[in-house]
Design a protein around this motif. Structure first.
Motif, mmCIF file in Angstrom:
data_model
loop_
_atom_site.group_PDB
_atom_site.id
_atom_site.type_symbol
_atom_site.label_atom_id
_atom_site.label_comp_id
_atom_site.label_asym_id
_atom_site.label_seq_id
_atom_site.Cartn_x
_atom_site.Cartn_y
_atom_site.Cartn_z
ATOM 1 N N ARG A 1 0.863 -1.174 0.000
ATOM 2 C CA ARG A 1 0.000 0.000 0.000
ATOM 3 C C ARG A 1 0.899 1.224 0.000
ATOM 4 O O ARG A 1 1.801 1.346 0.830
ATOM 5 N N THR A 2 0.656 2.103 -0.942
ATOM 6 C CA THR A 2 1.566 3.227 -1.135
ATOM 7 C C THR A 2 1.494 4.222 0.014
ATOM 8 O O THR A 2 0.455 4.394 0.650
ATOM 9 N N GLY A 3 2.623 4.877 0.217
ATOM 10 C CA GLY A 3 2.696 5.954 1.204
ATOM 11 C C GLY A 3 2.859 7.293 0.493
ATOM 12 O O GLY A 3 2.210 7.544 -0.519
ATOM 13 N N LYS A 4 3.748 8.093 0.996
ATOM 14 C CA LYS A 4 4.013 9.392 0.369
ATOM 15 C C LYS A 4 5.362 9.344 -0.330
ATOM 16 O O LYS A 4 6.163 8.432 -0.112
ATOM 17 N N ILE B 1 2.508 14.838 -11.355
ATOM 18 C CA ILE B 1 2.680 13.502 -10.771
ATOM 19 C C ILE B 1 2.819 13.587 -9.251
ATOM 20 O O ILE B 1 2.172 12.855 -8.502
ATOM 21 N N ASN B 2 3.653 14.517 -8.787
ATOM 22 C CA ASN B 2 3.927 14.595 -7.351
ATOM 23 C C ASN B 2 2.758 15.173 -6.552
ATOM 24 O O ASN B 2 2.590 14.855 -5.374
ATOM 25 N N GLN B 3 1.934 16.000 -7.192
ATOM 26 C CA GLN B 3 0.734 16.491 -6.515
ATOM 27 C C GLN B 3 -0.336 15.403 -6.419
ATOM 28 O O GLN B 3 -1.247 15.485 -5.588
ATOM 29 N N GLU C 1 -0.136 9.594 -4.835
ATOM 30 C CA GLU C 1 -0.790 8.345 -4.452
ATOM 31 C C GLU C 1 -1.554 7.738 -5.621
ATOM 32 O O GLU C 1 -1.526 6.523 -5.845
ATOM 33 N N VAL C 2 -2.230 8.583 -6.396
ATOM 34 C CA VAL C 2 -2.972 8.092 -7.563
ATOM 35 C C VAL C 2 -2.012 7.488 -8.576
ATOM 36 O O VAL C 2 -2.243 6.404 -9.123
ATOM 37 N N ILE D 1 1.100 2.033 -10.706
ATOM 38 C CA ILE D 1 2.336 1.336 -11.077
ATOM 39 C C ILE D 1 2.834 0.364 -10.001
ATOM 40 O O ILE D 1 3.823 -0.332 -10.219
ATOM 41 N N ILE D 2 2.142 0.290 -8.863
ATOM 42 C CA ILE D 2 2.688 -0.454 -7.727
ATOM 43 C C ILE D 2 2.643 -1.967 -7.916
ATOM 44 O O ILE D 2 3.508 -2.694 -7.387
ATOM 45 N N ALA D 3 1.673 -2.499 -8.655
ATOM 46 C CA ALA D 3 1.519 -3.956 -8.769
ATOM 47 C C ALA D 3 2.764 -4.645 -9.330
ATOM 48 O O ALA D 3 3.252 -5.621 -8.737
ATOM 49 N N PRO D 4 3.325 -4.194 -10.474
ATOM 50 C CA PRO D 4 4.528 -4.875 -10.980
ATOM 51 C C PRO D 4 5.739 -4.697 -10.075
ATOM 52 O O PRO D 4 6.597 -5.584 -10.001
#
Length: 246
Positions: free
Chosen positions: A178-181, A204-206, A209-210, A215-218
């Protein structure tokens, strides 16, 4: 009969001491019937961290710092954007902190919840498509900093015999993140157009989280593969009775 029991008891104590003495310092043995097995396992895994960071040559475990992933297809174009990473290195993976651990020898399962306080990624990227309703294109170096990522790990195992000895065998190793900051910087977007590049990086940076949820799954799969390989290398070098004596 009493003297026989005393001798047997002394022999068991001797074997236990000899076994503990033969184990390397990075392996903290936990007794399988320990009522606080989860607590012991947590301590044991934490004890491994500095050794994992440097690598364990005698077990052929490569250094975790940095964790080299190499090439990674992050998005394949099916969502309207293609993202690839190359020469990807991740720093900080060995600084994990286990916050929850549940061990069940009956179900042969371990469940972990851990936090990754700070990860740093660097490498090369290729990107082409649309994200957050903006067209984006470029290739070049990138850096990323990520804080307080949560990871959930499920390990299902069984016990297999080899040369009449029992070994732990990982049947399933599942990891979710689960993504953080954090923040990302993609250099050379739009062939080095600074104005357009700054707009995309800021956007992107604003919406960090979105973006990272996309991109987090791979990345999680790549980490899963690496951690499974490390776990397997450790388990295949020690018997079940060495790691979890009665």
């Amino acid at each position: 009969m009493q003297s026989t029991l005393i001798v047997a008891s002394l022999m068991m104590c001797f074997l236990g001491v000899s076994l503990a003495g033969s184990m390397p310092e990075y392996i903290q043995v936990c007794h399988r019937n320990d009522p606080e097995l989860s607590k012991c396992l947590k301590s044991s895994v934490h004890n491994l961290r500095p050794y994992l960071a440097k690598g364990i040559k005698e077990l052929n475990v490569p250094p975790l710092e940095p964790l080299y992933i190499g090439e990674l297809s992050i998005l394949d174009g099916s969502a309207g954007i293609t993202v690839r990473a190359k020469k990807l290195n991740i720093l900080g993976a060995s600084n994990f902190e286990i916050t929850k651990l549940r061990a069940s020898t009956q179900n042969r399962r371990f469940d972990f919840e851990l936090i990754l306080p700070h990860l740093q990624g660097e490498g090369m990227y290729e990107i082409n498509g649309n994200i957050l309703a903006l067209p984006i294109k470029g290739n070049g170096p990138f850096t990323g900093n990520f804080t307080n990522f949560l990871a959930y790990v499920r390990v299902q195992y069984d016990i297999k015999k080899s040369n009449d000895l029992d070994y732990l065998h990982v049947k399933e190793f599942a990891l979710k993140i689960r993504t953080g900051k954090g923040n990302l910087k993609l250099e050379n977007l739009f062939n080095g157009d600074k104005v357009l590049g700054d707009v995309i990086n800021d956007t992107i940076n604003q919406n960090f989280e979105v973006f990272t949820n996309e991109i987090i799954a791979p990345i999680a799969r790549a980490l899963e593969t690496n951690f499974l390989a490390i776990t397997t290398k450790i388990l295949e070098n020690f018997t079940y009775n060495e790691l979890f004596p009665v």
